[in-house]
Write a protein that holds these residues in place. Structure first.
Motif, mmCIF file in Angstrom:
data_model
loop_
_atom_site.group_PDB
_atom_site.id
_atom_site.type_symbol
_atom_site.label_atom_id
_atom_site.label_comp_id
_atom_site.label_asym_id
_atom_site.label_seq_id
_atom_site.Cartn_x
_atom_site.Cartn_y
_atom_site.Cartn_z
ATOM 1 N N GLY A 1 -38.659 1.559 23.345
ATOM 2 C CA GLY A 1 -39.137 0.444 24.343
ATOM 3 C C GLY A 1 -38.241 -0.098 25.362
ATOM 4 N N ARG A 2 -38.791 -0.675 26.148
ATOM 5 C CA ARG A 2 -38.189 -1.281 27.492
ATOM 6 C C ARG A 2 -36.859 -2.139 27.247
ATOM 7 N NH1 ARG A 2 -35.174 -1.756 30.930
ATOM 8 N NH2 ARG A 2 -35.599 -2.219 33.235
ATOM 9 N N GLN A 3 -36.754 -2.844 26.193
ATOM 10 C CA GLN A 3 -35.674 -3.868 25.789
ATOM 11 C C GLN A 3 -34.553 -3.084 25.496
ATOM 12 O OE1 GLN A 3 -35.755 -7.250 26.857
ATOM 13 N NE2 GLN A 3 -33.566 -6.654 26.507
ATOM 14 N N ARG A 4 -34.742 -1.952 24.533
ATOM 15 C CA ARG A 4 -33.591 -1.057 24.015
ATOM 16 C C ARG A 4 -33.056 -0.539 24.917
ATOM 17 N NH1 ARG A 4 -34.210 1.532 18.431
ATOM 18 N NH2 ARG A 4 -34.418 -0.566 17.857
ATOM 19 N N THR A 5 -33.735 -0.034 25.935
ATOM 20 C CA THR A 5 -33.292 0.602 27.263
ATOM 21 C C THR A 5 -32.337 -0.071 28.120
ATOM 22 O OG1 THR A 5 -35.287 2.029 27.403
ATOM 23 C CG2 THR A 5 -33.990 1.943 29.331
ATOM 24 N N SER B 1 -45.712 -11.443 27.042
ATOM 25 C CA SER B 1 -45.726 -12.820 28.098
ATOM 26 C C SER B 1 -44.919 -13.750 27.486
ATOM 27 C CB SER B 1 -47.197 -13.179 27.747
ATOM 28 O OG SER B 1 -47.860 -13.182 26.545
ATOM 29 N N PRO B 2 -43.492 -13.382 27.444
ATOM 30 C CA PRO B 2 -42.680 -14.209 26.841
ATOM 31 C C PRO B 2 -42.426 -15.474 27.752
ATOM 32 C CG PRO B 2 -41.613 -12.370 27.737
ATOM 33 C CD PRO B 2 -42.995 -11.921 27.620
ATOM 34 N N LEU B 3 -42.303 -15.112 29.324
ATOM 35 C CA LEU B 3 -42.360 -16.029 30.462
ATOM 36 C C LEU B 3 -43.725 -17.029 30.080
ATOM 37 C CD1 LEU B 3 -41.458 -13.776 33.301
ATOM 38 C CD2 LEU B 3 -39.812 -15.577 32.066
ATOM 39 N N VAL B 4 -44.942 -16.778 29.970
ATOM 40 C CA VAL B 4 -45.959 -17.640 29.732
ATOM 41 C C VAL B 4 -45.745 -18.253 28.594
ATOM 42 C CG1 VAL B 4 -48.347 -17.520 29.613
ATOM 43 C CG2 VAL B 4 -47.465 -15.915 30.953
ATOM 44 N N ARG B 5 -45.290 -17.956 27.697
ATOM 45 C CA ARG B 5 -45.120 -18.517 26.492
ATOM 46 C C ARG B 5 -44.142 -19.873 26.504
ATOM 47 N NH1 ARG B 5 -44.245 -15.557 20.534
ATOM 48 N NH2 ARG B 5 -46.302 -14.946 21.058
ATOM 49 N N ALA B 6 -42.946 -19.369 27.170
ATOM 50 C CA ALA B 6 -42.039 -20.448 27.283
ATOM 51 C C ALA B 6 -42.578 -21.209 28.194
ATOM 52 C CB ALA B 6 -40.543 -19.729 27.975
ATOM 53 N N ALA C 1 -44.493 -23.965 26.777
ATOM 54 C CA ALA C 1 -43.980 -24.819 25.625
ATOM 55 C C ALA C 1 -43.076 -25.840 26.243
ATOM 56 C CB ALA C 1 -43.194 -24.175 24.563
ATOM 57 N N GLY C 2 -42.790 -25.642 27.755
ATOM 58 C CA GLY C 2 -41.976 -26.531 28.482
ATOM 59 C C GLY C 2 -40.456 -26.328 28.164
ATOM 60 N N ALA C 3 -40.337 -24.884 27.627
ATOM 61 C CA ALA C 3 -38.923 -24.603 27.492
ATOM 62 C C ALA C 3 -38.277 -23.904 28.628
ATOM 63 C CB ALA C 3 -38.766 -23.480 26.305
ATOM 64 N N ASP C 4 -36.755 -23.960 28.284
ATOM 65 C CA ASP C 4 -36.101 -23.432 29.782
ATOM 66 C C ASP C 4 -35.680 -21.851 29.547
ATOM 67 O OD1 ASP C 4 -34.201 -23.701 27.989
ATOM 68 O OD2 ASP C 4 -32.683 -24.802 29.135
ATOM 69 N N HIS C 5 -36.129 -21.382 28.384
ATOM 70 C CA HIS C 5 -35.612 -20.137 28.090
ATOM 71 C C HIS C 5 -36.565 -19.410 27.534
ATOM 72 C CE1 HIS C 5 -33.622 -22.102 25.030
ATOM 73 N NE2 HIS C 5 -33.793 -20.735 24.061
ATOM 74 N N VAL C 6 -36.798 -17.916 27.110
ATOM 75 C CA VAL C 6 -37.528 -17.388 26.249
ATOM 76 C C VAL C 6 -37.075 -17.101 24.886
ATOM 77 C CG1 VAL C 6 -38.542 -15.946 28.416
ATOM 78 C CG2 VAL C 6 -36.769 -14.939 26.823
ATOM 79 N N GLU C 7 -38.086 -17.138 24.087
ATOM 80 C CA GLU C 7 -37.533 -16.901 22.737
ATOM 81 C C GLU C 7 -37.889 -15.370 22.275
ATOM 82 O OE1 GLU C 7 -36.197 -18.919 20.747
ATOM 83 O OE2 GLU C 7 -36.356 -21.056 21.666
ATOM 84 N N ASP C 8 -36.998 -14.738 21.436
ATOM 85 C CA ASP C 8 -37.118 -13.675 21.133
ATOM 86 C C ASP C 8 -38.281 -13.366 20.080
ATOM 87 O OD1 ASP C 8 -34.673 -12.691 21.765
ATOM 88 O OD2 ASP C 8 -33.412 -12.971 20.097
ATOM 89 N N ALA C 9 -39.062 -12.402 20.248
ATOM 90 C CA ALA C 9 -40.158 -12.046 19.599
ATOM 91 C C ALA C 9 -40.492 -10.804 19.726
ATOM 92 C CB ALA C 9 -41.427 -12.702 20.359
ATOM 93 N N ASP C 10 -41.370 -10.167 18.488
ATOM 94 C CA ASP C 10 -41.878 -8.901 18.939
ATOM 95 C C ASP C 10 -42.932 -8.759 19.392
ATOM 96 O OD1 ASP C 10 -39.783 -7.711 17.285
ATOM 97 O OD2 ASP C 10 -40.549 -8.362 15.579
ATOM 98 N N TRP C 11 -43.270 -7.718 20.258
ATOM 99 C CA TRP C 11 -44.620 -7.825 21.220
ATOM 100 C C TRP C 11 -45.006 -6.387 20.929
ATOM 101 C CZ3 TRP C 11 -46.157 -12.201 23.349
ATOM 102 C CH2 TRP C 11 -45.075 -13.146 23.788
ATOM 103 N N THR D 1 -44.455 -4.519 33.347
ATOM 104 C CA THR D 1 -44.242 -5.999 33.008
ATOM 105 C C THR D 1 -43.805 -5.810 31.471
ATOM 106 O OG1 THR D 1 -46.682 -6.320 32.845
ATOM 107 C CG2 THR D 1 -45.309 -7.079 34.756
ATOM 108 N N ALA D 2 -43.923 -5.237 30.601
ATOM 109 C CA ALA D 2 -43.426 -5.070 29.339
ATOM 110 C C ALA D 2 -41.994 -5.542 28.997
ATOM 111 C CB ALA D 2 -43.901 -4.055 28.614
#
Length: 376
Positions: free
Chosen positions: A169-173, A259-264, A267-277, A285-286
């Motif tokens: 996947g993209r993140q591992r790349t 959609s990590p940015l949407v979730r953050a 939630a009113g967060a200032d950064h994204v949280e790690d998650a499996d998608w 956009t993945a």
């Protein structure tokens, strides 16, 4: 460094603009410090590419590595009962908006004497780096997920780049590219500040397209969020220069399956949280962990903007709806169509708004995904 253009990291440390550097000493991403912007009299109308706005760049006297990027059409369309101006970035030389940033990035590293680069991409960025490196006489090695559209991999290889496909996947790349960056100049577009300095020129172009006015809202798909940050920077400069009264609201679409940015944001967060998608057909956009998540979330909030997650089932009809108006956009781009409907329902868009939606890339570079849409 005084008031001269410079780079800054998250800790506030400053760096010379001409250093071959892609991140700060604290490991955080770099941004070009705020610039004063330019007015219409500084637009070089004799130049038929985005380099007509070169005076707005942090290094305005760079020798351009250009393939004629920018000056893409702004076309009237109607979605969800709203009049929308669609910025068709598939008209760029390698058929995506990435050419805007890559042109400035490769111009920058060439001026620094770099002769070989490493980059990572889910497809469009890599093929853009490959093309501009070919134009600049720079050797390119591109890392891409093994799920990348074959059309995008082929384009990179035809331009002479070496492409290494990375499983997982993209993140591992992206992680693998950072690991290899110790051995070769890293020109990753999600990290390099010169890339964003080029992307911001889309704001100047929209401003000129609209008769030197700003829209009230810009709708963009977001993975790493470079379009969000580019629009935020460009329109802020135009406001600083007294050319517009306000920065448009930045409205972001992400696929629900990544959609990590949407979730953050929600939630009113200032950064994204790690998650499996799970996987998404909107491959561009993945990105599970955007490098500049803090900056993107801040830009959205500062503009009075919003973010929405588009269900996978809505990507097919959106892509076909665009195609039905003559626009052959990949699903990554098409997610702005259902997003516009959602923003309208939520009261974030209305008939009095001047809305620009950015279509980031071409369906011609995602032929396998486009064929699957017809088979569903």
């Amino acid at each position: 460094m005084g008031d001269e253009p410079h780079l800054v990291d998250r800790s506030g440390r400053r760096y010379r603009i001409d250093e071959p550097r892609w991140r700060g000493d604290d490991g955080s991403p770099l941004l070009v410090a705020p610039l004063p912007g330019i007015g219409r009299e500084q637009v070089d109308t004799g130049v038929g590419s985005q380099w007509r706005y070169a005076a707005a760049l942090a290094q305005p006297h760079l020798a351009p590595v250009s393939l004629g990027e920018g000056r893409t059409p702004l076309l009237p369309r109607r979605f969800a009962g709203l009049d929308v101006a669609v910025k068709v970035e598939a008209s760029n030389p390698t058929a995506s908006f990435k050419d805007r940033g890559v042109s400035v990035l490769i111009s920058t590293v060439r001026a620094q004497g770099v002769r070989a680069v490493l980059a990572d991409s889910s497809g469009n960025g890599g093929s853009s780096v490959a093309a501009y490196c070919a134009a600049a006489g720079i050797d390119a090695r591109i890392l891409a997920p093994d799920s990348t559209s074959p059309d995008k991999v082929l384009q990179s290889r035809v331009h002479g780049a070496t492409v290494d496909l990375v499983p997982g996947g993209r993140q591992r790349t992206a992680d693998e590219a950072v690991r290899r960056s110790a051995r070769r100049c890293y020109a990753g577009h999600n990290w390099h500040p010169a890339f964003l300095d080029g992307i911001k020129l889309i704001a100047y172009e929209i401003w000129e397209d609209l008769g030197f006015r700003a829209p009230t809202a810009v709708v963009v798909p977001a993975g790493a969020g470079s379009l969000v940050l580019g629009c935020a920077a460009g329109f802020a400069e135009l406001r600083r220069a007294g050319q517009i009264d306000r920065v448009p609201r930045l409205l972001v679409a992400q696929p629900e399956r990544c959609s990590p940015l949407v979730r953050a944001f929600a939630a009113g967060a200032d950064h994204v949280e790690d998650a499996d998608w799970p996987g998404t057909i909107a491959e561009g956009t993945a990105i599970a962990r955007p490098v500049r998540d803090r900056e993107v979330l801040r830009a959205l909030r500062d503009s009075g903007g919003a973010a929405t997650a588009v269900p996978e089932r809505e990507l097919r009809p959106a892509t076909l709806e665009l195609a039905g108006t003559g626009l052959y956009a990949e699903p990554t781009s098409a997610q702005v169509v259902p997003a516009i409907a959602r923003f309208d329902r939520d009261g974030l868009l209305g008939p009095d708004d001047t809305v620009v939606a950015v279509l980031t890339g071409s369906g011609l570079k995602a032929s396998a995904a486009m064929a699957r849409l017809l088979d569903e």
